[in-house]
Design an enzyme around this catalytic site. Structure first.
Site, PDB file in Angstrom:
ATOM      1  N   GLY A 179      48.302  31.614  27.383  1.00 41.90           N
ATOM      2  CA  GLY A 179      48.504  33.068  27.413  1.00 41.90           C
ATOM      3  C   GLY A 179      47.944  33.820  26.221  1.00 41.90           C
ATOM      4  O   GLY A 179      48.386  34.931  25.934  1.00 41.90           O
ATOM      5  N   SER A 180      46.920  33.252  25.548  1.00 40.81           N
ATOM      6  CA  SER A 180      46.381  34.013  24.409  1.00 40.81           C
ATOM      7  C   SER A 180      45.667  35.282  24.884  1.00 40.81           C
ATOM      8  O   SER A 180      45.731  36.317  24.211  1.00 40.81           O
ATOM      9  CB  SER A 180      45.460  33.144  23.541  1.00 40.81           C
ATOM     10  OG  SER A 180      44.276  32.828  24.220  1.00 40.81           O
ATOM     11  N   ASN A 181      45.024  35.226  26.054  1.00 43.15           N
ATOM     12  CA  ASN A 181      44.441  36.466  26.596  1.00 43.15           C
ATOM     13  C   ASN A 181      45.531  37.453  26.985  1.00 43.15           C
ATOM     14  O   ASN A 181      45.396  38.655  26.740  1.00 43.15           O
ATOM     15  CB  ASN A 181      43.572  36.168  27.830  1.00 43.15           C
ATOM     16  CG  ASN A 181      42.174  35.769  27.463  1.00 43.15           C
ATOM     17  OD1 ASN A 181      41.358  36.615  27.106  1.00 43.15           O
ATOM     18  ND2 ASN A 181      41.893  34.474  27.503  1.00 43.15           N
ATOM     19  N   LEU A 227      45.973  29.723  37.535  1.00 40.88           N
ATOM     20  CA  LEU A 227      45.194  28.649  38.148  1.00 40.88           C
ATOM     21  C   LEU A 227      45.436  28.448  39.638  1.00 40.88           C
ATOM     22  O   LEU A 227      44.936  27.495  40.225  1.00 40.88           O
ATOM     23  CB  LEU A 227      45.485  27.335  37.401  1.00 40.88           C
ATOM     24  CG  LEU A 227      45.225  27.428  35.887  1.00 40.88           C
ATOM     25  CD1 LEU A 227      45.532  26.106  35.209  1.00 40.88           C
ATOM     26  CD2 LEU A 227      43.788  27.863  35.600  1.00 40.88           C
ATOM     27  N   LYS A 228      46.167  29.350  40.268  1.00 39.80           N
ATOM     28  CA  LYS A 228      46.445  29.204  41.702  1.00 39.80           C
ATOM     29  C   LYS A 228      45.698  30.268  42.494  1.00 39.80           C
ATOM     30  O   LYS A 228      45.376  31.337  41.965  1.00 39.80           O
ATOM     31  CB  LYS A 228      47.949  29.360  41.971  1.00 39.80           C
ATOM     32  CG  LYS A 228      48.818  28.430  41.157  1.00 39.80           C
ATOM     33  CD  LYS A 228      48.702  27.014  41.647  1.00 39.80           C
ATOM     34  CE  LYS A 228      49.635  26.111  40.862  1.00 39.80           C
ATOM     35  NZ  LYS A 228      49.453  24.709  41.143  1.00 39.80           N
ATOM     36  N   ASN A 262      40.036  38.751  37.514  1.00 36.03           N
ATOM     37  CA  ASN A 262      40.194  37.438  36.877  1.00 36.03           C
ATOM     38  C   ASN A 262      39.116  37.285  35.809  1.00 36.03           C
ATOM     39  O   ASN A 262      38.062  37.927  35.878  1.00 36.03           O
ATOM     40  CB  ASN A 262      40.029  36.332  37.926  1.00 36.03           C
ATOM     41  CG  ASN A 262      40.203  34.951  37.329  1.00 36.03           C
ATOM     42  OD1 ASN A 262      41.098  34.716  36.514  1.00 36.03           O
ATOM     43  ND2 ASN A 262      39.337  34.014  37.708  1.00 36.03           N
ATOM     44  N   HIS A 298      36.818  34.233  33.932  1.00 34.03           N
ATOM     45  CA  HIS A 298      36.433  32.822  34.031  1.00 34.03           C
ATOM     46  C   HIS A 298      35.585  32.468  32.807  1.00 34.03           C
ATOM     47  O   HIS A 298      34.698  33.244  32.427  1.00 34.03           O
ATOM     48  CB  HIS A 298      35.637  32.600  35.314  1.00 34.03           C
ATOM     49  CG  HIS A 298      35.330  31.150  35.547  1.00 34.03           C
ATOM     50  ND1 HIS A 298      36.272  30.258  36.012  1.00 34.03           N
ATOM     51  CD2 HIS A 298      34.207  30.433  35.335  1.00 34.03           C
ATOM     52  CE1 HIS A 298      35.731  29.051  36.083  1.00 34.03           C
ATOM     53  NE2 HIS A 298      34.479  29.127  35.676  1.00 34.03           N
ATOM     54  N   ASP A 304      37.227  31.764  42.028  1.00 38.04           N
ATOM     55  CA  ASP A 304      36.092  32.230  41.213  1.00 38.04           C
ATOM     56  C   ASP A 304      34.950  32.809  42.041  1.00 38.04           C
ATOM     57  O   ASP A 304      33.778  32.561  41.769  1.00 38.04           O
ATOM     58  CB  ASP A 304      35.533  31.054  40.373  1.00 38.04           C
ATOM     59  CG  ASP A 304      36.605  30.400  39.522  1.00 38.04           C
ATOM     60  OD1 ASP A 304      37.444  31.127  38.988  1.00 38.04           O
ATOM     61  OD2 ASP A 304      36.592  29.163  39.402  1.00 38.04           O
ATOM     62  N   GLU A 321      36.230  36.645  25.262  1.00 39.42           N
ATOM     63  CA  GLU A 321      37.288  37.119  26.173  1.00 39.42           C
ATOM     64  C   GLU A 321      38.153  38.182  25.491  1.00 39.42           C
ATOM     65  O   GLU A 321      38.454  39.221  26.082  1.00 39.42           O
ATOM     66  CB  GLU A 321      38.147  35.938  26.639  1.00 39.42           C
ATOM     67  CG  GLU A 321      37.359  34.962  27.495  1.00 39.42           C
ATOM     68  CD  GLU A 321      38.179  33.816  28.044  1.00 39.42           C
ATOM     69  OE1 GLU A 321      37.863  33.352  29.153  1.00 39.42           O
ATOM     70  OE2 GLU A 321      39.133  33.369  27.378  1.00 39.42           O
TER      71      GLU A 321
END
Ligand code: GAR
Length: 188
Positions: free
Chosen positions: A12-14, A84-85, A101, A103, A144, A173
């Site tokens: 969760g750093s973003n 990731l889902k 999202n 990537h 993606d 990011e």
């Protein structure tokens, strides 16, 4: 002021960087963090930053439970940050072009199921790519795969390890994800 929900499965750093950005920028605010992983460090970050969080099951994601949470928090815009889902059609239809999202590579290369975090950087290094980067895209029902909104590039150096490349990608990011979210929200 628009209301953002962040979905994250891991560190969760973003998510933290985006929360901090919107603590300063009145265009929007992060109203809830959602995760399917009870061990995700992002939940700890949410607690420290005083942002409500919600842990959900995959059944809740797919059967309308998560959608009810988004409605309860009056969410306008959804940000995936290391989530990731796959997202269900029911939510994608309601939040059409309002789910993004990030990537950690230059899609369409190095994307798809199972391609996340260090696996992506490993694959980039093993393929002897000279450059990598980030891709911010709208979310559809495939991994993606949605329309690309923005890409930024960085070099892949001779002696890079996946960890070193990950740091360079994370820096991109942190620099660009909040900025692109602002632009998209201003255009709503
Ligand atoms: C980020 O690098 C993000 O691009 C990647 O997971 C990392 C999460 O880091 N996402 C994917 O690989 C999606 N396919 P964080 O939890 O520290 O923000």
């Amino acid at each position: 002021m628009k209301r953002i929900a962040i979905f994250a499965s891991g560190s969760g750093s973003n998510a933290e960087n985006i929360i901090m950005h919107f603590n300063r920028d009145e265009v929007a605010k992060v109203v809830i963090i959602l995760s399917e992983n009870r061990d995700a460090f992002v939940l700890e970050r949410a607690r420290k930053l005083n942002v409500p969080s919600h842990l959900f099951t995959m059944d809740e994601l797919n059967d309308g439970g998560v959608l009810m949470v988004l409605k309860a928090y009056d969410v306008d815009f959804i940000v995936l940050a290391g989530f990731l889902k796959l997202f269900p059609k029911s939510i994608i239809d309601i939040y059409h072009q309002k789910i993004v999202n990030i990537h950690p590579a230059l899609l369409p290369k190095f994307g798809g199921k199972g391609m996340y975090g260090s696996r992506v950087h490993n694959a980039v290094i093993e393929s002897r790519e000279k450059e990598s980067g980030i891709t911010i895209h709208f979310v559809n029902q495939n991994y993606d795969d949605g329309d690309i909104i923005f890409q930024a590039k960085c070099k892949v150096l001779e002696n890079d390890t996946p960890e070193i490349l990950a740091q360079r990608i994370h820096a991109l990011e942190y620099e660009y994800y909040p900025e692109i979210i602002v632009k998209l929200i201003e255009a709503l």
